[in-house]
Scaffold this motif. Structure first.
Motif, PDB file in Angstrom:
ATOM      1  N   LEU A 332       0.880  -1.263  -0.032  1.00 58.42           N
ATOM      2  CA  LEU A 332       0.143   0.230  -0.233  1.00 58.42           C
ATOM      3  C   LEU A 332       0.835   1.172  -0.041  1.00 58.42           C
ATOM      4  N   THR A 333       1.910   1.104   0.653  1.00 48.05           N
ATOM      5  CA  THR A 333       3.013   2.338   0.930  1.00 48.05           C
ATOM      6  C   THR A 333       3.582   2.733  -0.423  1.00 48.05           C
ATOM      7  N   TRP A 334       3.982   1.334  -1.399  1.00 45.65           N
ATOM      8  CA  TRP A 334       4.623   1.635  -2.509  1.00 45.65           C
ATOM      9  C   TRP A 334       3.624   2.450  -3.492  1.00 45.65           C
ATOM     10  N   LEU A 335       2.363   1.926  -3.534  1.00 49.82           N
ATOM     11  CA  LEU A 335       1.364   2.592  -4.270  1.00 49.82           C
ATOM     12  C   LEU A 335       1.467   4.108  -4.511  1.00 49.82           C
ATOM     13  N   VAL A 336       1.523   4.707  -3.294  1.00 49.41           N
ATOM     14  CA  VAL A 336       1.550   5.918  -3.333  1.00 49.41           C
ATOM     15  C   VAL A 336       3.047   6.735  -3.203  1.00 49.41           C
ATOM     16  N   THR A 337       3.993   5.791  -3.409  1.00 50.69           N
ATOM     17  CA  THR A 337       5.459   6.233  -3.505  1.00 50.69           C
ATOM     18  C   THR A 337       5.769   6.323  -4.966  1.00 50.69           C
ATOM     19  N   ARG A 338       5.451   5.278  -5.651  1.00 56.03           N
ATOM     20  CA  ARG A 338       6.145   4.839  -6.927  1.00 56.03           C
ATOM     21  C   ARG A 338       5.965   6.387  -7.958  1.00 56.03           C
ATOM     22  N   SER A 339       6.943   6.082  -8.966  1.00 58.28           N
ATOM     23  CA  SER A 339       6.828   7.245  -9.969  1.00 58.28           C
ATOM     24  C   SER A 339       5.908   6.751 -11.084  1.00 58.28           C
ATOM     25  N   GLY A 340       5.237   7.910 -11.826  1.00 60.90           N
ATOM     26  CA  GLY A 340       4.512   7.459 -12.927  1.00 60.90           C
ATOM     27  C   GLY A 340       3.106   7.443 -12.580  1.00 60.90           C
ATOM     28  N   LYS A 341       2.197   7.045 -13.353  1.00 62.21           N
ATOM     29  CA  LYS A 341       1.014   6.837 -13.184  1.00 62.21           C
ATOM     30  C   LYS A 341       0.345   5.622 -14.069  1.00 62.21           C
ATOM     31  N   ILE A 342      -0.572   5.012 -13.669  1.00 57.12           N
ATOM     32  CA  ILE A 342      -1.298   3.958 -14.188  1.00 57.12           C
ATOM     33  C   ILE A 342      -2.041   4.530 -15.638  1.00 57.12           C
ATOM     34  N   PRO A 343      -2.274   3.764 -16.510  1.00 57.79           N
ATOM     35  CA  PRO A 343      -2.983   4.102 -17.708  1.00 57.79           C
ATOM     36  C   PRO A 343      -4.667   4.802 -17.131  1.00 57.79           C
ATOM     37  N   ARG A 344      -4.865   5.614 -18.073  1.00 57.34           N
ATOM     38  CA  ARG A 344      -6.192   6.185 -17.967  1.00 57.34           C
ATOM     39  C   ARG A 344      -7.244   5.042 -18.280  1.00 57.34           C
ATOM     40  N   PHE A 345      -8.418   5.265 -17.512  1.00 57.71           N
ATOM     41  CA  PHE A 345      -9.652   4.061 -17.709  1.00 57.71           C
ATOM     42  C   PHE A 345     -10.751   4.823 -18.161  1.00 57.71           C
ATOM     43  N   PRO A 346     -11.097   5.087 -19.267  1.00 57.28           N
ATOM     44  CA  PRO A 346     -12.174   5.986 -19.736  1.00 57.28           C
ATOM     45  C   PRO A 346     -13.615   5.384 -19.162  1.00 57.28           C
ATOM     46  N   TRP A 347     -13.352   3.958 -19.379  1.00 60.56           N
ATOM     47  CA  TRP A 347     -14.780   3.107 -18.802  1.00 60.56           C
ATOM     48  C   TRP A 347     -15.126   3.305 -17.294  1.00 60.56           C
ATOM     49  N   LEU A 348     -14.173   3.785 -16.510  1.00 58.21           N
ATOM     50  CA  LEU A 348     -14.593   4.171 -15.260  1.00 58.21           C
ATOM     51  C   LEU A 348     -15.358   5.457 -15.041  1.00 58.21           C
ATOM     52  N   PHE A 349     -15.046   6.364 -15.982  1.00 62.66           N
ATOM     53  CA  PHE A 349     -15.981   7.785 -15.742  1.00 62.66           C
ATOM     54  C   PHE A 349     -17.217   7.302 -16.674  1.00 62.66           C
ATOM     55  N   ASP A 350     -17.139   6.715 -17.614  1.00 61.90           N
ATOM     56  CA  ASP A 350     -18.450   6.403 -18.345  1.00 61.90           C
ATOM     57  C   ASP A 350     -19.267   5.754 -17.662  1.00 61.90           C
ATOM     58  N   PHE A 351     -18.856   4.544 -16.919  1.00 64.62           N
ATOM     59  CA  PHE A 351     -19.813   3.508 -16.086  1.00 64.62           C
ATOM     60  C   PHE A 351     -20.327   4.418 -14.925  1.00 64.62           C
ATOM     61  N   VAL A 352     -19.592   5.163 -14.284  1.00 63.16           N
ATOM     62  CA  VAL A 352     -20.177   5.958 -12.892  1.00 63.16           C
ATOM     63  C   VAL A 352     -20.987   7.081 -13.686  1.00 63.16           C
ATOM     64  N   ASN A 353     -20.572   7.725 -14.596  1.00 65.86           N
ATOM     65  CA  ASN A 353     -21.287   8.588 -15.140  1.00 65.86           C
ATOM     66  C   ASN A 353     -22.949   8.464 -15.336  1.00 65.86           C
ATOM     67  N   LYS A 354     -22.868   6.983 -15.992  1.00 66.50           N
ATOM     68  CA  LYS A 354     -24.063   6.658 -16.306  1.00 66.50           C
ATOM     69  C   LYS A 354     -24.873   6.068 -15.532  1.00 66.50           C
ATOM     70  N   TRP A 355     -24.167   5.379 -14.290  1.00 64.17           N
ATOM     71  CA  TRP A 355     -25.206   4.385 -13.371  1.00 64.17           C
ATOM     72  C   TRP A 355     -25.272   5.170 -12.090  1.00 64.17           C
ATOM     73  N   ALA A 356     -24.252   5.911 -11.464  1.00 70.08           N
ATOM     74  CA  ALA A 356     -24.155   6.152 -10.164  1.00 70.08           C
ATOM     75  C   ALA A 356     -25.565   7.192  -9.785  1.00 70.08           C
ATOM     76  N   LYS A 357     -25.940   7.781 -10.513  1.00 67.24           N
ATOM     77  CA  LYS A 357     -27.303   8.555  -9.866  1.00 67.24           C
ATOM     78  C   LYS A 357     -28.370   7.562  -9.747  1.00 67.24           C
ATOM     79  N   ASP A 358     -28.314   6.357 -10.404  1.00 67.86           N
ATOM     80  CA  ASP A 358     -29.541   5.230 -10.155  1.00 67.86           C
ATOM     81  C   ASP A 358     -29.643   4.778  -8.554  1.00 67.86           C
ATOM     82  N   TYR A 359     -28.382   5.089  -8.034  1.00 71.24           N
ATOM     83  CA  TYR A 359     -28.174   4.619  -6.551  1.00 71.24           C
ATOM     84  C   TYR A 359     -29.177   5.409  -5.783  1.00 71.24           C
ATOM     85  N   TYR A 360     -29.640   6.478  -6.189  1.00 71.04           N
ATOM     86  CA  TYR A 360     -30.280   7.770  -4.990  1.00 71.04           C
ATOM     87  C   TYR A 360     -31.557   7.656  -5.579  1.00 71.04           C
TER      88      TYR A 360
END
Length: 598
Positions: A332-360
């Motif tokens: 867990l410590t290494w995850l916030v210490t490493r250099s660089g970034k993981i790839p962008r995941f457009p599906w994350l935004f698309d999925f949450v944008n589409k469905w998160a509202k339905d929870y409420y």
């Protein structure tokens, strides 16, 4: 026959073209418009009201025949509202002859075949720049032959007028009654440029709309409501249902993706440190948790050494469980210490944008979205709540908000952004060309605001979270003036933003508030909360999340503002927030609410 064609990618318009081609190849064959798509569309409600005259609203029998080609009709209002709203035009006009359906329109689900029957022609839309005189001339032409059934009568949006059919043609409109009201903003097309196919536009526009618990069933609007005005497109679109898309389970899954990312990792780190030292008794636990404090607050360069200490302590205990726990803490410590970034995941935004509202039970984003400028706009969100539902659901993961801002950076607590491994991974996956999640420390503010990019921030921070009480609208703002100083220094325009219903997302521990406020002032979230009983760290699904964006406050550019400057513009901002709250609380469904600003 339906499924194979649908699976092949056919939409309603391509199915109509397919039907027409079959008719041409096989003379005499009679194929209905609903051959391919005779199933409920579930995106258009039948609206149980219409205008019987200009300015007068009455109920109608939902099975009564709609004479489309002469009077103003509910479906004509809807289509033109969609045209104007989707294109950000000032006025939309449609000759009634374009609406081809001549049938009984009943309450219930409208099917694709109904849309095809209503708009069978592949009509191109065209955006024009007209003078007021030209608009008046077009309106006069539309009523010149009234009440003849020739399809000339104009269905309109964004303009109101009245006329006297007893007067001579081309002199029937009372010019004093002609008023224009639309969303304004820059037109999206050049003069005369085609804007797409009308039936496709109507279908696409409705497929992105959803307002639960407001399915229209014979309800009426207030008496003396004028013909379509600047709010009609929004009002009508908010009445639509998309039962086909609504899914609480998908909404739950979206929340299980984003909420645990910042709630669970801190607990995992603390738990793994305790387990690593537990075999050595209380001294071991104190040693490993003390090292954990260094991991959180110490410099990055020191983290590998501290992880090595935890691993050595666990190895000394000669317990596989302790070593495994130390390895988890190190990872867990290494995850916030490493250099660089993981790839962008457009599906994350698309999925949450589409469905998160339905929870409420209900969500909405309203207000002065058209007033947000493409750069140097600061949006201050209130209140923080426990887990910032309004900030997250209606804005961070809301494509409409992102588009309104053009490009925006969401600024959050530095420890959350760069020391919480789950949240850091989620932030990296979330990033795109038009959005990012960054830290709200002094360096973050200065770095990003120096570029002019729009920024969003929750001024109340963790003190807002500690002040949270179920059912109480409260935010901490009196002592929060730093963001105003930055807005002055970099010449940013400010928008107060308020979310109604945020105070109903969780129940919280209320005791020791003074002490917890002091702790929160040191940027530590000193609160305990629970929401949904089945998954307590998630918000209550019964909540409503209704976010209003206030109009922009024009703050001057003062590179070196005095404290007097900061105090003055902070007061103006607070007054703007209070006005935003008072002006919209009834519309949001909380007419008796009172905002307490600490």
């Amino acid at each position: 026959m339906d499924s194979p064609l649908m699976e092949a990618g056919m939409d309603s318009l391509s199915s109509v073209e397919f039907r027409n081609q079959v008719r041409n190849l096989v003379p005499g064959i009679n194929l209905p418009a609903s051959m391919v798509f005779d199933y409920p569309l579930n995106v258009l409600p039948t609206i149980g009201w219409r205008y019987s005259s200009v300015g007068e609203l009455t109920n109608i029998n939902p099975t009564a025949k709609q004479e489309m080609q002469v009077p103003e009709t509910n479906i004509g209002n809807f289509v033109t509202d969609v045209m104007r709203h989707a294109m950000k035009a000032d006025v939309a006009m449609l000759n009634s002859g374009t609406l081809r359906a001549d049938s009984i329109i009943e309450k219930g689900d409208i099917k694709v075949r109904d849309l095809v029957n209503l708009l069978p022609m592949l009509d191109e839309l065209c955006l024009l720049q007209l003078t007021g005189a030209q608009v008046l001339e077009a309106l006069e032409n539309s009523v010149s032959q009234y009440p003849r059934l020739e399809g000339r009568f104009a269905q309109v949006s964004g303009v109101t007028f009245s006329f006297d059919a007893a007067k001579p043609a081309n002199a029937r409109i009372d010019e004093t009654t002609v008023k224009q009201g639309g969303p304004g903003g820059e037109l999206g097309l050049a003069d005369g440029e085609q804007a797409g196919i009308l039936p496709s536009l109507v279908l696409r526009s409705t497929q992105h709309l959803y307002t639960p618990a407001l399915r229209i069933s014979g309800q009426t609007r207030p008496k003396r409501m004028p013909m379509p005005d600047s709010g009609d497109a929004v009002w009508m679109m908010e009445q639509l249902t998309l039962e086909k898309v609504k899914s609480f389970l998908h909404g739950l899954l979206a929340h299980l993706i984003i909420v645990p990312a910042w709630v669970i990792p801190p607990g995992m780190l603390f738990g793994s440190l305790v387990m690593a030292g537990a075999p050595l008794g209380l001294p071991g636990i104190l040693a490993t948790t003390g090292v954990g404090a260094g991991l959180v607050s110490g410099p990055k360069k020191l983290r590998p050494v501290l992880c090595g200490v935890v691993l050595l302590l666990a190895a000394r205990a000669k317990k596989a469980r302790a070593v495994g726990a130390a390895a988890v803490a190190s990872f867990l410590t290494w995850l916030v210490t490493r250099s660089g970034k993981i790839p962008r995941f457009p599906w994350l935004f698309d999925f949450v944008n589409k469905w998160a509202k339905d929870y409420y039970s209900f969500t909405a984003l309203r207000g002065a979205l058209d007033d947000i400028r493409p750069n140097k706009s600061f949006l201050g969100f209130h209140p923080h709540g426990c887990l910032c539902a309004g900030f997250t659901i209606n804005c961070c993961y809301n494509a409409d908000f992102i588009r309104a801002c053009t490009r925006i950076f969401f600024l959050c607590d530095p420890a959350l952004r760069y020391k919480n491994p789950g949240f850091q991974l989620m932030s990296e996956a979330y990033e795109a060309d038009d959005r990012a999640i960054e830290a709200c420390d002094a360096e973050g503010f200065k770095t990003h605001m120096a570029t002019g990019v729009n920024v969003a921030f929750i001024p109340g921070g963790f003190m807002d979270a500690v002040a949270f009480e179920f059912g109480k609208d409260v935010c901490v703002l009196s002592s929060k003036k730093g963001f105003i100083k930055y807005c002055l220094q970099f010449g940013y325009r400010t928008h107060p933003v308020y979310t109604f219903g945020e105070c109903e997302t969780y129940y919280t521990f209320k005791g020791l508030k003074s002490l917890r406020m002091k702790v929160a002032a040191q940027n530590v979230p000193a609160l305990a909360f629970f929401g949904w009983p089945l998954v307590p760290f998630l918000p209550r699904p019964q909540s409503k999340i209704i976010t209003y964006v206030g109009p922009g406050i024009d703050i001057p550019h003062i590179p070196s503002p005095t404290q007097e400057d900061v105090d003055h513009w902070h007061k103006v901002y607070v007054e703007g927030l209070q006005k935003l709250f008072d002006d919209n609380k009834a519309d949001a469904g909380y007419p008796d609410s009172h905002l307490e600003i600490l």
